[in-house]
Motif scaffolding. Sequence first.
Motif, short mmCIF file in Angstrom:
data_model
loop_
_atom_site.label_atom_id
_atom_site.label_comp_id
_atom_site.label_asym_id
_atom_site.label_seq_id
_atom_site.Cartn_x
_atom_site.Cartn_y
_atom_site.Cartn_z
N VAL A 68 17.50 -19.29 7.56
CA VAL A 68 16.10 -18.87 7.53
C VAL A 68 15.80 -17.89 8.66
N ARG A 69 16.34 -18.17 9.84
CA ARG A 69 16.11 -17.29 10.99
C ARG A 69 16.68 -15.89 10.72
N GLU A 70 17.87 -15.85 10.18
CA GLU A 70 18.51 -14.55 9.92
C GLU A 70 17.79 -13.79 8.81
N MET A 71 17.24 -14.51 7.83
CA MET A 71 16.47 -13.84 6.79
C MET A 71 15.22 -13.20 7.38
N GLY A 72 14.58 -13.87 8.33
CA GLY A 72 13.42 -13.30 8.99
C GLY A 72 13.78 -12.05 9.78
N ILE A 73 14.92 -12.13 10.50
CA ILE A 73 15.38 -10.96 11.27
C ILE A 73 15.68 -9.79 10.33
N PHE A 74 16.29 -10.13 9.19
CA PHE A 74 16.63 -9.07 8.23
C PHE A 74 15.36 -8.39 7.71
N CYS A 75 14.33 -9.15 7.43
CA CYS A 75 13.07 -8.57 6.95
C CYS A 75 12.48 -7.59 7.96
N ILE A 76 12.57 -7.96 9.25
CA ILE A 76 12.05 -7.08 10.29
C ILE A 76 12.86 -5.79 10.35
N LEU A 77 14.19 -5.93 10.35
CA LEU A 77 15.06 -4.75 10.42
C LEU A 77 14.89 -3.86 9.19
N ALA A 78 14.80 -4.51 8.01
CA ALA A 78 14.65 -3.75 6.77
C ALA A 78 13.33 -2.99 6.73
N THR A 79 12.27 -3.61 7.21
CA THR A 79 10.96 -2.96 7.24
C THR A 79 10.99 -1.74 8.16
N ALA A 80 11.59 -1.92 9.34
CA ALA A 80 11.70 -0.80 10.28
C ALA A 80 12.55 0.33 9.68
N TYR A 81 13.64 -0.05 8.99
CA TYR A 81 14.53 0.95 8.39
C TYR A 81 13.80 1.75 7.32
N ILE A 82 13.04 1.06 6.47
CA ILE A 82 12.31 1.74 5.39
C ILE A 82 11.26 2.69 5.96
N ALA A 83 10.50 2.21 6.97
CA ALA A 83 9.47 3.05 7.57
C ALA A 83 10.08 4.30 8.20
N LEU A 84 11.19 4.13 8.90
CA LEU A 84 11.85 5.27 9.52
C LEU A 84 12.39 6.24 8.47
N ALA A 85 12.96 5.71 7.39
CA ALA A 85 13.51 6.56 6.34
C ALA A 85 12.41 7.40 5.69
N VAL A 86 11.25 6.78 5.46
CA VAL A 86 10.14 7.50 4.84
C VAL A 86 9.67 8.64 5.75
N TYR A 87 9.46 8.35 7.03
CA TYR A 87 8.94 9.38 7.94
C TYR A 87 10.00 10.42 8.28
N GLN A 88 11.26 10.01 8.27
CA GLN A 88 12.31 11.01 8.49
C GLN A 88 12.32 12.04 7.35
N LEU A 89 12.19 11.57 6.11
CA LEU A 89 12.13 12.48 4.97
C LEU A 89 10.91 13.39 5.07
N TYR A 90 9.77 12.80 5.42
CA TYR A 90 8.52 13.57 5.52
C TYR A 90 8.63 14.65 6.59
N LEU A 91 9.12 14.27 7.78
CA LEU A 91 9.23 15.23 8.87
C LEU A 91 10.31 16.27 8.58
N ASN A 92 11.38 15.85 7.91
CA ASN A 92 12.44 16.77 7.54
C ASN A 92 11.90 17.85 6.59
N GLN A 93 11.13 17.43 5.60
CA GLN A 93 10.54 18.39 4.65
C GLN A 93 9.53 19.30 5.34
N TRP A 94 8.78 18.75 6.28
CA TRP A 94 7.82 19.55 7.04
C TRP A 94 8.54 20.63 7.84
N LEU A 95 9.64 20.22 8.51
CA LEU A 95 10.43 21.19 9.25
C LEU A 95 11.04 22.23 8.32
#
Length: 583
Positions: A68-95
Motif C-alpha cells: 500500500v505504501r509503495e502504491m501511494g509513492i507510485f501515485c505521487i511519482l506518476a502524477t509528477a511525471y505526467i505534469a512534467l511531461a505535459v508542460y515539457q511538451l507545451y514549452l517545447n512547442q512554444w520554443l
Amino acid sequence: MKNIRLSPATVWRIAAPYFRSEDKSAGRLLLAAVIAIELTVVGINVLLNQWNNRFYTALQEKNWEGFVREMGIFCILATAYIALAVYQLYLNQWLQIRWRNWLTHHYLGEWLRGPTHYRMQLRGDAADNPDQRISDDVKMFVDQTLNICVGFLSAVVTLASFIVILWGLSAESPMTLFGSEFHIPGYLVWGALIYATFGTVLTHWIGSPLVMLNFQQQRFEADFRFNLVRVRENSEQIALLRGESAEQGRLLERFGRVVQNWYEIMIRTKKLTAFTSSYSQAAVVFPYVLVAPAYFAGKIQLGGMMQTANAFSSVQQSLSFFVTVYRSLAEWSSVVARLEGFEEAIASAAHLAGDPPSITVARSDEGNAIELRQLLVKLPNGTPLVAADGLRIQSNEHVLVTGPSGAGKSTLFRAIAGIWPFGDGVITIPAKATLMMLPQRPYFPVGTLKAAIVYPSNPDAFSSTLVEQALTAVGLPQLVSRLQEDAHWNRMLSLGEQQRLGLARALLHEPQYLFLDEATASLDEASEAALYRLLAEQLKATTTVSIGHRSTLRAFHDGHIVLDREGNLFAAHERQKKDFVSY
C-alpha cells in the motif's frame, strides 16, 4: 550522389544565431525550462527504479502494508511525471514556434535582400525550391534539433545516473554460470555497453543510405510540386496549345522519380526496422538472461532482479540512443544539408555584385544623367553581350532602344537597375533619382487590386481616389469598382490589361526614370500611342527609356539607341554619338 555528413559545426551555425538574437531571453528561458524538466524526469526515473525494488520485494514477501505504501509513492511519482511531461511538451512547442518564427524572418530577409533571390536563379545554384527551404526545412530543423538534442542530453544524464546504480547491482548479483560465481566488476555495465555498441554499428551500416535517400526525396517532392504550380499558372497557354498530354507526361516523369526513390527508402527502411525491432525486443529479455541465474541461485530477491533489469534497460537505451533515433537522425542530416546549401547559395549570390569583375552601379551627386562608362555586360557564362562607353541618358529625355531579339536590350535594363552583376564597368545614376522598370509581363502580388497597383508601396500610401483616377486614365474604368477585391490578378486579367495596370502604377509613383521593356507590346498601336501621350502629359519630369520593335514608337522619343548584332554598330543618339556595341 555526394555523401552527406552531419557536421556539428553546421548545426551550431544554423541554430546559435537565434539564441543571440533580440528574442534570446525568451528562447534561452524556454530552452532552460525544457532541459530542466527533462533532467527532473530523469530524476523521477531513478526514483522509480528504486521503487521497483521495494515494490516487487513487498509482493514477494506478501507485505500488504509495504504494498500500500509503495502504491501511494507510485501515485505521487506518476502524477509528477505526467505534469512534467505535459508542460515539457507545451514549452517545447512554444520554443519551436518562436525559434521557427525568427529563422523564417531571418531567411526571408537574407533571400529577399536586394536582388539576391534573382541572382540565385541566374547562377543556377543547387539550392532549388527556396520556398521549401524556408517553409518545410526550417520547421523540420527546429523540431528535430530540439527533439534530438534534448533526447541526447537525456540519454547522457540517464547513463550517468543509472550506470552507478547498475555497477553497484553488479556486485550484489554476481555473474552466475552453472552454479559457479564469477566476480567481474560492473559486468552488467559491460554487457549493456557491448550490446549497445553491437546495435549502433549494425544500425549505422544498414541505415546510412537513408540520409541521401531522404535528401533526394525532399528534392524530388519539391520539384514535382513546383511543376504542378507551373501548370496551374500557365493553364491558359497549355490549353490553347492542347498541351495537356505533354504536361501529364512531364509531371508523371517527375512523379516517377518520387515513386522510385520512395521504393528505395521502403527497402532500406524495411531492413533497418527489421534489425531495430529485433534489437529492441531482445533488449527486453537480455537483462533477465544476465541476472536470472543469480536470482534462482538465491543471491537476490525479485525486487532486486526487477531493479537490475530496469537499470540495465535504462543504461542500454541510453547507449543505444542512436539506434532509436537513427531514422530521425537521417532526416535531420538531410534537412541540415539542404539549409546549409541554401545559406551558401544566398551568400554566393550576395557576393556576386562585390566580387570583381562585376558591374558597379554608383550614385552620384554630380550631374542629372545616367551614364555608362566602359560598360561590358556579359552572360553568366562570361560571353560578352553588350558594350557601351560614354553613353548618357539625360534628364527629361525620351529614348527608344531597338535591335534584334537576343541583342541584350533587356539585360542592359537589368544592369542599369543593379540586379545584373555579370560584366564590368560603371553605371552612374543621379543620387536622388528614382527608377522604375516595367517589363512586358508586370508582376502583381495576390491580394486586393489596389495593393497590386500601388506595389511595392503600402496600399495606404495612395488614396483610393488617386488609384481610381489612374485606372480611368489608362483605360480601365471597369476595374474601379473592384479595388478592394482579392484575386490573383496575373491570372484574372489579360496581358494587355496587365500592361495598362503597370502604366497606372507608373502614374502613381511618378519615377524620375521610367524604363519600359516592351511594356505596351500587347496593345494595339492606337492604344499604345494614347498611353505614351498620357505618360508625356502626366509625367513631365520623367525620363522615359523604351524597348520596342514598332516604328510608330519613334514619334514619342527624341533619342534612339540601336543594338545591331550583325553590324556591331554604335548607339545613334540625336544629340550625341557614343561607343555602343552589341556582340
